[in-house]
Design a protein around this motif. Structure first.
Motif, PDB file in Angstrom:
ATOM      1  N   ASP A   1       0.804  -1.234   0.000  1.00 33.82           N
ATOM      2  CA  ASP A   1       0.000   0.000   0.000  1.00 33.82           C
ATOM      3  C   ASP A   1       0.833   1.278   0.000  1.00 33.82           C
ATOM      4  OD1 ASP A   1      -2.466  -1.367  -0.004  1.00 33.82           O
ATOM      5  OD2 ASP A   1      -2.455  -1.554   2.174  1.00 33.82           O
ATOM      6  N   PHE A   2       2.022   1.228  -0.549  1.00 37.52           N
ATOM      7  CA  PHE A   2       2.897   2.399  -0.507  1.00 37.52           C
ATOM      8  C   PHE A   2       2.300   3.590  -1.236  1.00 37.52           C
ATOM      9  CE2 PHE A   2       6.233   4.811  -2.844  1.00 37.52           C
ATOM     10  CZ  PHE A   2       6.707   5.544  -1.765  1.00 37.52           C
ATOM     11  N   PHE A   3       1.894   3.391  -2.485  1.00 33.40           N
ATOM     12  CA  PHE A   3       1.436   4.519  -3.301  1.00 33.40           C
ATOM     13  C   PHE A   3       0.077   5.063  -2.853  1.00 33.40           C
ATOM     14  CE2 PHE A   3       4.320   2.215  -6.214  1.00 33.40           C
ATOM     15  CZ  PHE A   3       5.205   3.246  -6.492  1.00 33.40           C
TER      16      PHE A   3
ATOM     17  N   ARG B   1       1.412   8.821  -9.083  1.00 31.70           N
ATOM     18  CA  ARG B   1       2.530   8.519  -8.177  1.00 31.70           C
ATOM     19  C   ARG B   1       3.355   7.352  -8.713  1.00 31.70           C
ATOM     20  NH1 ARG B   1      -0.651   8.806  -2.316  1.00 31.70           N
ATOM     21  NH2 ARG B   1      -0.699  11.092  -2.145  1.00 31.70           N
ATOM     22  N   VAL B   2       2.680   6.342  -9.234  1.00 37.63           N
ATOM     23  CA  VAL B   2       3.385   5.189  -9.806  1.00 37.63           C
ATOM     24  C   VAL B   2       4.200   5.620 -11.017  1.00 37.63           C
ATOM     25  CG1 VAL B   2       3.099   2.965 -10.959  1.00 37.63           C
ATOM     26  CG2 VAL B   2       1.708   3.507  -8.952  1.00 37.63           C
TER      27      VAL B   2
ATOM     28  N   TYR C   1       0.948   4.957   2.191  1.00 37.80           N
ATOM     29  CA  TYR C   1       2.228   5.248   2.853  1.00 37.80           C
ATOM     30  C   TYR C   1       3.192   6.015   1.958  1.00 37.80           C
ATOM     31  CZ  TYR C   1       0.299   1.679   5.911  1.00 37.80           C
ATOM     32  OH  TYR C   1      -0.542   0.962   6.736  1.00 37.80           O
ATOM     33  N   TYR C   2       2.659   6.744   1.021  1.00 35.52           N
ATOM     34  CA  TYR C   2       3.498   7.466   0.061  1.00 35.52           C
ATOM     35  C   TYR C   2       4.420   8.466   0.762  1.00 35.52           C
ATOM     36  CZ  TYR C   2       4.623   9.783  -4.398  1.00 35.52           C
ATOM     37  OH  TYR C   2       5.265  10.295  -5.501  1.00 35.52           O
ATOM     38  N   ASN C   3       3.968   9.020   1.874  1.00 33.78           N
ATOM     39  CA  ASN C   3       4.779  10.003   2.602  1.00 33.78           C
ATOM     40  C   ASN C   3       5.995   9.362   3.275  1.00 33.78           C
ATOM     41  OD1 ASN C   3       2.795   8.737   4.364  1.00 33.78           O
ATOM     42  ND2 ASN C   3       3.500  10.108   5.965  1.00 33.78           N
ATOM     43  N   PHE C   4       6.080   8.036   3.279  1.00 38.40           N
ATOM     44  CA  PHE C   4       7.243   7.363   3.863  1.00 38.40           C
ATOM     45  C   PHE C   4       8.458   7.430   2.939  1.00 38.40           C
ATOM     46  CE2 PHE C   4       5.077   4.230   7.037  1.00 38.40           C
ATOM     47  CZ  PHE C   4       4.398   5.295   7.594  1.00 38.40           C
ATOM     48  N   GLY C   5       8.242   7.635   1.639  1.00 36.90           N
ATOM     49  CA  GLY C   5       9.350   7.789   0.704  1.00 36.90           C
ATOM     50  C   GLY C   5       9.793   6.497   0.036  1.00 36.90           C
ATOM     51  N   TYR C   6      10.547   6.665  -1.060  1.00 38.13           N
ATOM     52  CA  TYR C   6      10.994   5.523  -1.864  1.00 38.13           C
ATOM     53  C   TYR C   6      11.930   4.584  -1.092  1.00 38.13           C
ATOM     54  CZ  TYR C   6       9.289   8.173  -5.945  1.00 38.13           C
ATOM     55  OH  TYR C   6       8.528   8.862  -6.854  1.00 38.13           O
TER      56      TYR C   6
END
Length: 292
Positions: A39-41, A81-82, A44-49
């Motif tokens: 569920d990153f994009f 984002r992807v 949890y996108y604010n967690f960074g690559y």
């Protein structure tokens, strides 16, 4: 060796995403992030690559590295984002009859304990949770992805086709990802019953802790072999699992007709997006029979 994630499974929710994950997980030319729903994009996108790619860790060189998160399909921000992360991303979208998906979604929420009392009936659950219908509006969701990614980077497969021809759909998936089509996954013909609920959570917790202990002492292969054993699977189903479809009332016929009417335009648009005149769904057949 660290590798950039280059494919994702995006759902839809309750549409064979587990099958996609499992069939790819044991392919020798693929590394799939452990577990489903990173569920990153979406969440949890604010967690960074760095956080995202840390899930891959150090792996042997393979052709494809990916993950499966059904939340990506309907999240409005995820497509862009992807693309920003990897414009060459290969995207796997699995779908099923949208009305059956909505009912399965309801069983999933029941299993998680999110609905109780009168809302256990699907019709009340449908009014209680607008996401049932939104997530079954496939064309509406897919349109966002097609504005960002070219059609040839998105593979759409159907749960009904997986049920009828699992090997053919696995080969279709392997071809899309550019990996060897000679491999056959152990999970190929396994059936996932998303409506099962645990009778005794203490037993289930004990088994999970036992598995975790086995992995911690280097017995991961034994743990996985035991989990796949047909006898173990049958015992778990018989003594510690309940099929919610035997408990929750089925969808009423009038509700089914109502949803067919509500989703009619979306299904027609989806057929145009996919460039195919037939969809392997009872709701699609009912729609066309009504039009005749």
């Amino acid at each position: 060796m660290e590798m950039k994630i280059n494919f994702i499974g995006i759902g839809a929710q309750k549409c064979a995403s587990t099958w996609v994950h499992r069939v790819l997980s044991d392919h020798p030319e693929v590394a799939v992030l452990p577990g489903k729903e990173i569920d990153f994009f979406s969440y949890y996108y604010n967690f960074g690559y760095e956080w995202y790619e840390r899930h891959v860790g150090e792996i042997d060189p393979v052709k494809m590295v990916g993950e499966v998160s059904p939340s990506y399909f309907y999240d409005t921000d995820t497509p862009e984002r992807v693309f920003l992360y990897n414009p060459n991303m290969r995207i796997v979208l699995s779908l099923r009859d949208p009305i059956e998906r909505a009912y399965s979604n309801h069983l999933h929420e029941v299993r998680l304990g999110h609905v109780t009392g009168q809302n256990l009936e699907f019709e009340n659950g449908l009014m209680n949770n607008p996401m049932y219908l939104l997530q079954s509006s496939y064309a509406q969701q897919l349109a966002r992805w097609l504005t960002v990614f070219p059609r040839n980077q998105i593979l759409v497969i159907f749960q009904e086709d997986i049920r009828d021809d699992p090997l053919g759909q696995a080969l279709n998936l392997y071809h899309f990802l550019g990996i060897s089509e000679d491999y056959q996954s152990w999970f190929l013909k396994k059936k996932i019953n998303e409506s099962l609920v645990i009778k005794n959570t203490k037993i289930d917790y004990f088994l999970k802790r036992l598995g975790k202990l086995g992995r911690s002492i280097g017995a991961s292969e034994i743990v996985e072999t035991t989990k796949k054993n047909d006898l173990v699977c049958r015992l778990r189903r018989k003594y510690n699992q309940i099929d919610l479809r035997q408990v929750i009332p089925p969808m009423r016929d009038d509700t089914k007709i109502h949803l067919q009417n509500v989703l009619a335009d979306d299904m027609r648009e989806l057929s145009l997006q996919l460039g195919r005149e037939d969809l392997p769904w009872p709701s699609w057949k009912a729609l066309h029979n009504k039009a005749k």
